[in-house]
Scaffold this motif. Structure first.
Motif, PDB file in Angstrom:
ATOM      1  N   ALA A 133       0.011   4.627  -0.053  1.00  0.00           N
ATOM      2  CA  ALA A 133       0.213   5.174   1.293  1.00  0.00           C
ATOM      3  C   ALA A 133      -1.113   5.647   1.882  1.00  0.00           C
ATOM      4  O   ALA A 133      -1.408   5.387   3.065  1.00  0.00           O
ATOM      5  CB  ALA A 133       1.206   6.328   1.213  1.00  0.00           C
TER       6      ALA A 133
ATOM      7  N   ALA B  85      -3.283   2.598   2.702  1.00  0.00           N
ATOM      8  CA  ALA B  85      -2.750   1.881   3.858  1.00  0.00           C
ATOM      9  C   ALA B  85      -3.090   2.638   5.146  1.00  0.00           C
ATOM     10  O   ALA B  85      -3.499   2.041   6.142  1.00  0.00           O
ATOM     11  CB  ALA B  85      -1.239   1.728   3.715  1.00  0.00           C
ATOM     12  N   HIS B  86      -2.912   3.957   5.086  1.00  0.00           N
ATOM     13  CA  HIS B  86      -3.196   4.753   6.275  1.00  0.00           C
ATOM     14  C   HIS B  86      -4.665   4.655   6.659  1.00  0.00           C
ATOM     15  O   HIS B  86      -5.005   4.474   7.829  1.00  0.00           O
ATOM     16  CB  HIS B  86      -2.808   6.211   6.016  1.00  0.00           C
ATOM     17  CG  HIS B  86      -3.053   7.081   7.207  1.00  0.00           C
ATOM     18  ND1 HIS B  86      -3.981   8.096   7.187  1.00  0.00           N
ATOM     19  CD2 HIS B  86      -2.513   7.085   8.440  1.00  0.00           C
ATOM     20  CE1 HIS B  86      -4.002   8.681   8.372  1.00  0.00           C
ATOM     21  NE2 HIS B  86      -3.092   8.082   9.141  1.00  0.00           N
TER      22      HIS B  86
ATOM     23  N   ASN C  22      -5.168   1.198   8.032  1.00  0.00           N
ATOM     24  CA  ASN C  22      -4.420   0.872   9.247  1.00  0.00           C
ATOM     25  C   ASN C  22      -5.128   1.345  10.527  1.00  0.00           C
ATOM     26  O   ASN C  22      -5.130   0.642  11.542  1.00  0.00           O
ATOM     27  CB  ASN C  22      -3.020   1.492   9.192  1.00  0.00           C
ATOM     28  CG  ASN C  22      -2.093   0.642   8.356  1.00  0.00           C
ATOM     29  OD1 ASN C  22      -2.430  -0.496   8.038  1.00  0.00           O
ATOM     30  ND2 ASN C  22      -0.939   1.177   7.988  1.00  0.00           N
TER      31      ASN C  22
ATOM     32  N   THR D 102      -0.886  -4.134   4.296  1.00  0.00           N
ATOM     33  CA  THR D 102      -0.777  -2.667   4.296  1.00  0.00           C
ATOM     34  C   THR D 102       0.672  -2.227   4.538  1.00  0.00           C
ATOM     35  O   THR D 102       1.117  -1.230   3.990  1.00  0.00           O
ATOM     36  CB  THR D 102      -1.691  -2.024   5.362  1.00  0.00           C
ATOM     37  OG1 THR D 102      -1.336  -2.538   6.637  1.00  0.00           O
ATOM     38  CG2 THR D 102      -3.150  -2.299   5.075  1.00  0.00           C
ATOM     39  N   HIS D 103       1.414  -3.004   5.329  1.00  0.00           N
ATOM     40  CA  HIS D 103       2.812  -2.617   5.554  1.00  0.00           C
ATOM     41  C   HIS D 103       3.634  -2.781   4.278  1.00  0.00           C
ATOM     42  O   HIS D 103       4.544  -1.996   4.011  1.00  0.00           O
ATOM     43  CB  HIS D 103       3.402  -3.438   6.711  1.00  0.00           C
ATOM     44  CG  HIS D 103       2.979  -2.925   8.049  1.00  0.00           C
ATOM     45  ND1 HIS D 103       3.639  -3.177   9.221  1.00  0.00           N
ATOM     46  CD2 HIS D 103       1.922  -2.139   8.407  1.00  0.00           C
ATOM     47  CE1 HIS D 103       3.022  -2.594  10.226  1.00  0.00           C
ATOM     48  NE2 HIS D 103       1.955  -1.963   9.754  1.00  0.00           N
TER      49      HIS D 103
ATOM     50  N   LEU E  65       2.907   0.181   2.298  1.00  0.00           N
ATOM     51  CA  LEU E  65       3.658   1.338   2.780  1.00  0.00           C
ATOM     52  C   LEU E  65       5.131   1.243   2.388  1.00  0.00           C
ATOM     53  O   LEU E  65       5.772   2.249   2.077  1.00  0.00           O
ATOM     54  CB  LEU E  65       3.525   1.440   4.296  1.00  0.00           C
ATOM     55  CG  LEU E  65       2.175   1.960   4.784  1.00  0.00           C
ATOM     56  CD1 LEU E  65       2.097   1.855   6.302  1.00  0.00           C
ATOM     57  CD2 LEU E  65       1.957   3.409   4.359  1.00  0.00           C
TER      58      LEU E  65
ATOM     59  N   ARG F 279       7.102   3.967   0.352  1.00  0.00           N
ATOM     60  CA  ARG F 279       8.349   4.577   0.845  1.00  0.00           C
ATOM     61  C   ARG F 279       9.427   4.590  -0.237  1.00  0.00           C
ATOM     62  O   ARG F 279      10.183   5.530  -0.352  1.00  0.00           O
ATOM     63  CB  ARG F 279       8.855   3.808   2.073  1.00  0.00           C
ATOM     64  CG  ARG F 279       8.300   4.368   3.366  1.00  0.00           C
ATOM     65  CD  ARG F 279       9.168   3.937   4.524  1.00  0.00           C
ATOM     66  NE  ARG F 279       9.078   2.514   4.755  1.00  0.00           N
ATOM     67  CZ  ARG F 279       8.132   1.953   5.489  1.00  0.00           C
ATOM     68  NH1 ARG F 279       7.209   2.684   6.064  1.00  0.00           N
ATOM     69  NH2 ARG F 279       8.123   0.659   5.664  1.00  0.00           N
TER      70      ARG F 279
ATOM     71  N   GLU G 256       9.228   7.529  -2.352  1.00  0.00           N
ATOM     72  CA  GLU G 256       9.403   8.847  -1.732  1.00  0.00           C
ATOM     73  C   GLU G 256      10.727   9.480  -2.166  1.00  0.00           C
ATOM     74  O   GLU G 256      11.658   8.781  -2.533  1.00  0.00           O
ATOM     75  CB  GLU G 256       9.369   8.694  -0.210  1.00  0.00           C
ATOM     76  CG  GLU G 256       7.959   8.455   0.298  1.00  0.00           C
ATOM     77  CD  GLU G 256       7.953   8.310   1.796  1.00  0.00           C
ATOM     78  OE1 GLU G 256       8.995   8.542   2.428  1.00  0.00           O
ATOM     79  OE2 GLU G 256       6.889   7.950   2.319  1.00  0.00           O
TER      80      GLU G 256
ATOM     81  N   HIS H 201      17.214  11.867  -0.432  1.00  0.00           N
ATOM     82  CA  HIS H 201      17.887  13.075   0.060  1.00  0.00           C
ATOM     83  C   HIS H 201      19.339  13.029  -0.351  1.00  0.00           C
ATOM     84  O   HIS H 201      20.178  12.515   0.383  1.00  0.00           O
ATOM     85  CB  HIS H 201      17.758  13.174   1.591  1.00  0.00           C
ATOM     86  CG  HIS H 201      16.351  13.377   2.017  1.00  0.00           C
ATOM     87  ND1 HIS H 201      15.436  12.348   2.072  1.00  0.00           N
ATOM     88  CD2 HIS H 201      15.680  14.503   2.357  1.00  0.00           C
ATOM     89  CE1 HIS H 201      14.275  12.828   2.451  1.00  0.00           C
ATOM     90  NE2 HIS H 201      14.385  14.132   2.623  1.00  0.00           N
TER      91      HIS H 201
ATOM     92  N   GLN I  73      15.741  19.928   1.633  1.00  0.00           N
ATOM     93  CA  GLN I  73      14.435  19.355   1.319  1.00  0.00           C
ATOM     94  C   GLN I  73      13.633  19.201   2.594  1.00  0.00           C
ATOM     95  O   GLN I  73      14.171  18.798   3.624  1.00  0.00           O
ATOM     96  CB  GLN I  73      14.676  17.977   0.708  1.00  0.00           C
ATOM     97  CG  GLN I  73      13.454  17.394   0.069  1.00  0.00           C
ATOM     98  CD  GLN I  73      13.864  16.113  -0.613  1.00  0.00           C
ATOM     99  OE1 GLN I  73      14.940  16.031  -1.180  1.00  0.00           O
ATOM    100  NE2 GLN I  73      13.007  15.129  -0.539  1.00  0.00           N
ATOM    101  N   ALA I  74      12.303  19.510   2.568  1.00  0.00           N
ATOM    102  CA  ALA I  74      11.461  19.414   3.764  1.00  0.00           C
ATOM    103  C   ALA I  74      11.293  17.962   4.196  1.00  0.00           C
ATOM    104  O   ALA I  74      11.411  17.073   3.385  1.00  0.00           O
ATOM    105  CB  ALA I  74      10.100  20.014   3.484  1.00  0.00           C
TER     106      ALA I  74
END
Lengths: 129, 549
Positions: free
Chosen positions: B330, B333-334, B337, B386-387, B390, B394, B397, B400, B548-549
């Motif tokens: 991530a 990629a950021h 990008n 890069t996508h 990402l 993800r 991550e 929830h 969760q935040a």
């Protein structure tokens, strides 16, 4: 009436290029390099912006805080988040804060324009309602 | 099962068999020895009583017959006894109850028969000079040893002297050897028992069942027998071990001997020993089988437990690597990008701004336009990469989920409860049943709990204690994992969450567990903290927000 657009991004080359390219396509567009500058512009020019293209990671006030404040001061403005960071977390928070869409850089201009048009339509519909 | 567990299984099996079978066999041996000793004592007492009883019977037999003759001598006159037909009447009366008198005679002081009644026609015999005659004349009463006599047939006599006014005379009777021998042999016991009488000179006075004839010399010296009744062990002439009772007949210098093959009374004992051995073998097979079976089960379960634990740790480490990789992806990629977007827009702007007059003025117009398009093409290609990166990030991550923290804690406890039971570690669950349902990543939360429980298990000694507590406060849910293990030295407190820091030996821990837990908890918007006192134990506290935040 042509869409009135505000682009907020701290990456100077990106900001200058996209502003010019959008202008060339007939849209009224203004670019600023920070969240606080964007808020200043919106407060100084009320009702002159339909859609904001907003970066997330910026020095000073970040994009999410800027979004929150835009929605607080100018609820009629639609915001499209355009960021290099593809976190679902940011996407979720952005949508919770009222962002119209969440796009990940780099993105083709035609796609951006499509989303701007959709946001414009949605904003106008919402205002009409 | 690999060699290490095989070895453990062997060691445990040997120990298990030793602690179960040795006491079993020792108890069996003790019971047998006690039983054997009791049995021997009982046989000895039995033989002693038998000898006493038979010797009394023999003495009574002799005393009765002597008394009968004495009474006869006193109540009847010589004239009466010597009158024709009288002795025949007397013999009939004497034998009325028991046919123990063979003949009876009246003998004068010179040894001549005055009268005789019996089957042998001894009326003309003169006993003057015979041992029994001399003894009777001298002592008044005499019971002879067995002798052949005039007839050459073994017998013994009882004689009493009667002193008349004119001259003494003797009443003499021959005792039926068969009746007497039967009386003695009634002391024979079992198939190999022997009962007989020997005189002081060691000659058989009754025929033994085995090993000799009447008047033959016995194969032992009677003087070895102490006075009274005694039971001794001795060997016969064939080397057999005999249990022998000696009983001296007080009224006559005879020794009653009752022999028993010492192995014969031991037969029930041998049977008992055989049964005991069979019972011990069956019990040993059952106990041994149970020990072997259960230890194999235990070690197999332990091996599976270890394998599952290693697999869980590997999974944890793998997940941690993926999470790190996702974060890195991530980040990369950021970082890519943003400049990539600038490049794309700059190239797009160049294309937008190209003046057709400029293109017409240069022979490289085509190349210029191509390059601008290619820049955008390569931007697009790089964007796809890069996508994808990402997209991978993800997936790493946090999710929830709607989570009941108690359920997750219970699940984590089930993973370690077998090992805890094996090591006799007490797992205490203090879970608040009124916990609020929270939003968090269930799988990651479970990783954290499992890691903390595994660490606690490694820290506590055998028969230690681990307490898992849950409670809620206004911020969310708090779970603590408390152990009474060795604790964490204070100088290590700052390093405990560092990646690759471990206090375990090489190959036992990656040093990533707590670092991963710490990172996971930060990712879940919570925290992981601890307090520890060296020698007393450690408490890890997991704090989870309601949302969760």
């Amino acid at each position: 009436m042509a869409t009135r657009l505000l682009v907020v991004d701290d990456e100077e080359d990106f900001l200058r290029s996209i502003v010019m390219r959008i202008e060339l396509r007939g849209l009224a567009v203004h670019g600023v390099a920070s969240g606080s500058a964007a808020l200043d512009y919106l407060r100084g020019n009320p009702d002159t912006v339909d859609v904001v293209l907003l970066d997330i990671r910026m020095p000073g006030m970040d994009g999410l805080e800027t979004l929150r404040q835009i929605k607080a001061c100018c609820p009629s403005v639609e915001v499209i988040v355009v960021t290099g960071h593809g976190s679902q977390e940011f996407s979720r928070i952005g949508r919770e804060l009222g962002a119209f869409d969440y796009l990940i850089k780099p993105i083709r201009l035609d796609v951006i324009l499509e989303r701007i048009e959709a946001a414009t339509r949605a904003g106008r519909k919402r205002r009409a309602d | 099962m690999d060699g290490r567990y095989q070895q453990l299984a062997w060691r445990m099996t040997l120990t298990g068999l030793a602690v179960t079978l040795i006491p079993l066999w020792v108890t069996g041996a003790a019971i047998y020895l006690y039983f054997a000793s009791t049995q021997e004592e009982s046989q000895r007492a039995q033989l002693h009583n038998l000898a006493l009883n038979r010797s009394n019977a023999v003495q009574l037999f002799l005393a009765e017959r002597t008394s009968m003759l004495e009474a006869l001598g006193h109540v009847a006159t010589l004239d009466a006894l010597t009158s024709p037909g009288e002795l025949e009447n007397v013999l009939g009366i004497l034998n009325k109850r028991q046919q123990s008198f063979v003949d009876i005679g009246i003998i004068d002081a010179n040894g001549e028969h005055l009268a005789y009644e019996g089957p042998y026609h001894l009326e003309d015999r003169n006993y003057g000079g015979e041992d029994w005659f001399e003894e009777t004349m001298l002592r008044g009463v005499h019971i002879s040893d067995v002798f052949l006599g005039f007839r050459g047939v073994p017998h013994f006599v009882i004689a009493v002297r009667r002193d008349d006014r004119t001259a003494p005379w003797i009443l003499r009777a021959t005792i039926d050897s068969d009746v007497f021998t039967r009386l003695v042999q009634s002391g024979q016991v079992g198939l190999t028992g022997n009962a007989y009488i020997v005189n002081r000179a060691g000659r058989f006075q009754t025929a033994p069942r085995f090993g000799g004839e009447i008047l033959a010399t016995a194969p032992f010296d009677p003087s070895i027998a102490p006075p009274g009744v005694n039971v001794v062990f001795r060997e016969d002439e064939h080397g057999r071990r005999l249990m022998t009772a000696f009983a001296w007949i007080a009224s006559k210098d005879w020794l009653l001997v009752i022999d028993r093959d010492s192995s014969e009374p031991a037969a029930p004992l041998r049977q008992a020993l055989r049964l005991e051995l069979i019972a011990l073998v069956i019990a040993s097979l059952l106990v041994g089988g149970a020990v072997v079976y259960h230890i194999r089960q235990l070690v197999t379960r332990l091996a599976e437990e270890d394998r599952s634990r290693v697999a869980t740790e590997a999974q944890l480490a793998h997940s941690a690597r993926l999470v790190s990789l996702g974060r890195m992806a991530a980040g990369v990629a950021h970082e890519i990008n943003n400049p990539l977007a600038a490049i794309g827009e700059l190239a797009g702007l160049m294309e937008d701004l190209i003046d057709p007059a400029f293109l017409a003025s240069t022979p490289h117009a085509g190349l210029f336009q191509d390059n601008v398009r290619k820049i955008q093409l390569h931007v697009d290609r790089t964007r796809d990469i890069t996508h994808r990166m990402l997209g991978f990030a993800r997936r790493m991550e946090p999710r929830h989920d709607t989570v009941n923290v108690n359920d997750v804690a219970r699940e984590a406890l089930t993973f370690v409860e077998r090992e805890a039971a094996y090591r006799q570690v007490e797992l205490v669950r203090n879970l608040d049943p009124n916990l609020p349902i929270i939003t968090s990543d269930r799988a990651q939360m479970q990783q954290v709990f499992l890691n903390l429980l595994n660490n606690a298990l490694d820290a506590v000694p055998e028969a230690g204690r681990i307490v898992v507590t849950s409670r809620s406060d206004e911020d969310g849910v708090v779970v603590t994992v408390e152990d009474n293990g060795c604790g964490i030295p204070e100088e290590l407190h700052d390093r405990i969450f560092d990646p690759f820091f471990t206090t375990k030996g090489p190959g036992e821990g990656s040093g990533l567990g707590l670092s991963i837990c710490h990172t996971i908890m930060k990712g879940l918007g919570g925290s992981l903290t601890f307090t520890s006192s060296p020698g007393e134990g450690t408490v890890f506290q997991v704090r989870l927000p309601r949302h969760q935040a």
